[in-house]
Design a protein around this motif. Sequence first.
Motif, PDB file in Angstrom:
ATOM      1  N   LEU A  98       0.740  -0.852   0.395  1.00 27.25           N
ATOM      2  CA  LEU A  98       0.085   0.107  -0.259  1.00 27.25           C
ATOM      3  C   LEU A  98       1.153   1.260  -0.149  1.00 27.25           C
ATOM      4  CD1 LEU A  98      -2.616  -1.098   2.583  1.00 27.25           C
ATOM      5  CD2 LEU A  98      -2.983  -1.494   0.273  1.00 27.25           C
ATOM      6  N   ILE A  99       0.254   1.792  -1.069  1.00 24.76           N
ATOM      7  CA  ILE A  99       1.433   3.568  -1.446  1.00 24.76           C
ATOM      8  C   ILE A  99       0.755   4.259  -1.278  1.00 24.76           C
ATOM      9  CG2 ILE A  99       3.079   4.363  -2.400  1.00 24.76           C
ATOM     10  CD1 ILE A  99       3.877   1.642  -3.682  1.00 24.76           C
ATOM     11  N   GLY A 100       0.843   5.059  -0.007  1.00 29.00           N
ATOM     12  CA  GLY A 100      -0.237   6.838   0.632  1.00 29.00           C
ATOM     13  C   GLY A 100       0.073   8.068   0.672  1.00 29.00           C
ATOM     14  N   SER A 101       0.043   9.189   0.626  1.00 26.73           N
ATOM     15  CA  SER A 101       0.380  10.645   0.394  1.00 26.73           C
ATOM     16  C   SER A 101       0.070  11.135   1.715  1.00 26.73           C
ATOM     17  CB  SER A 101       1.178  10.613  -0.509  1.00 26.73           C
ATOM     18  OG  SER A 101      -0.317  11.353  -1.239  1.00 26.73           O
ATOM     19  N   MET A 102       0.329  12.136   1.797  1.00 30.55           N
ATOM     20  CA  MET A 102      -0.565  13.227   2.357  1.00 30.55           C
ATOM     21  C   MET A 102      -0.213  14.949   1.745  1.00 30.55           C
ATOM     22  SD  MET A 102      -2.079  12.984   5.574  1.00 30.55           S
ATOM     23  CE  MET A 102      -2.489  14.637   5.731  1.00 30.55           C
ATOM     24  N   ASN A 144      -8.819   6.862  -3.611  1.00 28.31           N
ATOM     25  CA  ASN A 144      -7.759   5.708  -3.891  1.00 28.31           C
ATOM     26  C   ASN A 144      -7.760   5.274  -5.167  1.00 28.31           C
ATOM     27  OD1 ASN A 144      -9.003   2.637  -3.777  1.00 28.31           O
ATOM     28  ND2 ASN A 144      -6.976   3.184  -2.623  1.00 28.31           N
ATOM     29  N   ASN A 145      -7.226   4.539  -5.417  1.00 25.45           N
ATOM     30  CA  ASN A 145      -6.431   4.110  -6.521  1.00 25.45           C
ATOM     31  C   ASN A 145      -6.067   2.712  -6.469  1.00 25.45           C
ATOM     32  OD1 ASN A 145      -7.154   6.406  -8.842  1.00 25.45           O
ATOM     33  ND2 ASN A 145      -5.927   6.979  -7.583  1.00 25.45           N
ATOM     34  N   GLY A 146      -7.225   1.663  -5.732  1.00 23.17           N
ATOM     35  CA  GLY A 146      -6.332  -0.090  -5.810  1.00 23.17           C
ATOM     36  C   GLY A 146      -5.089   0.218  -4.130  1.00 23.17           C
ATOM     37  N   ASN A 147      -4.167  -0.125  -4.841  1.00 24.97           N
ATOM     38  CA  ASN A 147      -2.755   0.582  -3.618  1.00 24.97           C
ATOM     39  C   ASN A 147      -2.466   1.515  -3.956  1.00 24.97           C
ATOM     40  OD1 ASN A 147      -3.754  -2.457  -3.050  1.00 24.97           O
ATOM     41  ND2 ASN A 147      -1.559  -3.304  -3.855  1.00 24.97           N
ATOM     42  N   ILE A 148      -3.316   2.458  -4.034  1.00 27.57           N
ATOM     43  CA  ILE A 148      -3.023   4.039  -4.023  1.00 27.57           C
ATOM     44  C   ILE A 148      -3.336   4.483  -3.628  1.00 27.57           C
ATOM     45  CG2 ILE A 148      -1.142   5.374  -5.067  1.00 27.57           C
ATOM     46  CD1 ILE A 148       0.326   3.991  -6.494  1.00 27.57           C
ATOM     47  N   SER A 149      -3.452   5.863  -2.274  1.00 24.92           N
ATOM     48  CA  SER A 149      -4.427   6.845  -2.223  1.00 24.92           C
ATOM     49  C   SER A 149      -3.531   7.750  -2.003  1.00 24.92           C
ATOM     50  CB  SER A 149      -4.321   6.023  -0.598  1.00 24.92           C
ATOM     51  OG  SER A 149      -5.599   5.129  -1.153  1.00 24.92           O
ATOM     52  N   GLY A 153      -5.597  17.841   3.777  1.00 26.28           N
ATOM     53  CA  GLY A 153      -5.507  17.987   4.354  1.00 26.28           C
ATOM     54  C   GLY A 153      -5.540  17.947   5.749  1.00 26.28           C
ATOM     55  N   CYS A 154      -4.308  17.956   6.039  1.00 20.17           N
ATOM     56  CA  CYS A 154      -4.295  17.451   7.424  1.00 20.17           C
ATOM     57  C   CYS A 154      -4.612  16.553   8.815  1.00 20.17           C
ATOM     58  CB  CYS A 154      -3.429  18.483   8.804  1.00 20.17           C
ATOM     59  SG  CYS A 154      -2.520  19.543   7.773  1.00 20.17           S
ATOM     60  N   LEU A 155      -6.033  17.432   8.240  1.00 21.75           N
ATOM     61  CA  LEU A 155      -6.801  15.815   9.119  1.00 21.75           C
ATOM     62  C   LEU A 155      -7.572  14.772   8.316  1.00 21.75           C
ATOM     63  CD1 LEU A 155      -8.973  19.010  11.672  1.00 21.75           C
ATOM     64  CD2 LEU A 155      -6.652  17.256  11.998  1.00 21.75           C
ATOM     65  N   ALA A 156      -7.280  14.653   6.831  1.00 23.17           N
ATOM     66  CA  ALA A 156      -7.352  13.891   6.298  1.00 23.17           C
ATOM     67  C   ALA A 156      -6.246  12.357   6.361  1.00 23.17           C
ATOM     68  CB  ALA A 156      -7.292  14.257   4.266  1.00 23.17           C
ATOM     69  N   GLY A 157      -5.343  12.671   7.391  1.00 23.30           N
ATOM     70  CA  GLY A 157      -4.633  11.935   7.578  1.00 23.30           C
ATOM     71  C   GLY A 157      -5.036  10.808   8.459  1.00 23.30           C
ATOM     72  N   GLN A 158      -6.627  10.703   8.720  1.00 27.36           N
ATOM     73  CA  GLN A 158      -7.758   9.916   9.426  1.00 27.36           C
ATOM     74  C   GLN A 158      -7.858   9.046   7.987  1.00 27.36           C
ATOM     75  OE1 GLN A 158     -10.867  11.178  12.540  1.00 27.36           O
ATOM     76  NE2 GLN A 158     -11.695   9.526  11.224  1.00 27.36           N
ATOM     77  N   SER A 162      -7.411   5.217   8.885  1.00 28.04           N
ATOM     78  CA  SER A 162      -8.203   4.335   7.866  1.00 28.04           C
ATOM     79  C   SER A 162      -7.960   2.950   6.943  1.00 28.04           C
ATOM     80  CB  SER A 162      -9.145   4.789   7.809  1.00 28.04           C
ATOM     81  OG  SER A 162      -9.183   5.388   9.615  1.00 28.04           O
ATOM     82  N   TRP A 163      -7.568   3.759   5.887  1.00 30.61           N
ATOM     83  CA  TRP A 163      -7.634   2.775   4.727  1.00 30.61           C
ATOM     84  C   TRP A 163      -6.139   1.913   4.517  1.00 30.61           C
ATOM     85  CZ3 TRP A 163      -2.692   3.830   0.873  1.00 30.61           C
ATOM     86  CH2 TRP A 163      -3.105   3.135   0.490  1.00 30.61           C
ATOM     87  N   VAL A 164      -5.671   2.285   5.560  1.00 29.18           N
ATOM     88  CA  VAL A 164      -3.805   1.207   5.152  1.00 29.18           C
ATOM     89  C   VAL A 164      -4.806  -0.052   6.650  1.00 29.18           C
ATOM     90  CG1 VAL A 164      -1.984   1.000   6.317  1.00 29.18           C
ATOM     91  CG2 VAL A 164      -2.224   2.884   5.404  1.00 29.18           C
TER      92      VAL A 164
END
Length: 191
Positions: A98-102, A144-149, A153-158, A162-164
Amino acid sequence: MKISIICFNDFTDLDVFLPWDLLNRVRLVGGIADWEVKILGTETSHVSMAGLIIPMHGMIEEANSSDAVLFGSGKGVQQLFQDPSYLSRFKLSVDKQLIGSMCSGALLLGAMGFLTGKQATTYPTAADQLASFGVEVVNESFVNNGNISTAAGCLAGQDLSSWVIKTLIGSEMTNRVLETVQPVGKGLNIF
């Protein structure tokens, strides 16, 4: 399971610490012993945009064998997403991780080619830069795009955390973790 949060100098405090806290709650509320969250960097410590110095748990190369890798954001991204030697240290696999970014951390994913031809979100000041990687930038807090999200906005860290948790463990654990941080008297707002 191993979760890595990528950090660097001039990172945005909340974009690292909110996922750090939420992801570590999996061990606390779920008692899952093989759940390990690390903050990784290129030095033994990094300094946030607010001036907080934090020690790293290891070097960024450890992310290559993690189950999930989340990139923080902040002013420091501007130099790093244009640095081929930095980017080449990552050998990530969208098929296995899973690969994501803020926020502006999406520029790192864009520079590595993970977002080309996809929708993604980022902090508004980085939108044009992200679009230059062939990304359709959308005005959403979480994409979200499959294994990438990507999250913005800082509060979107939730949402990112949650996705992970939901992807690696399930909805029940996600709910248990989120219940521990919801304001008293408010219902759960599960993504």
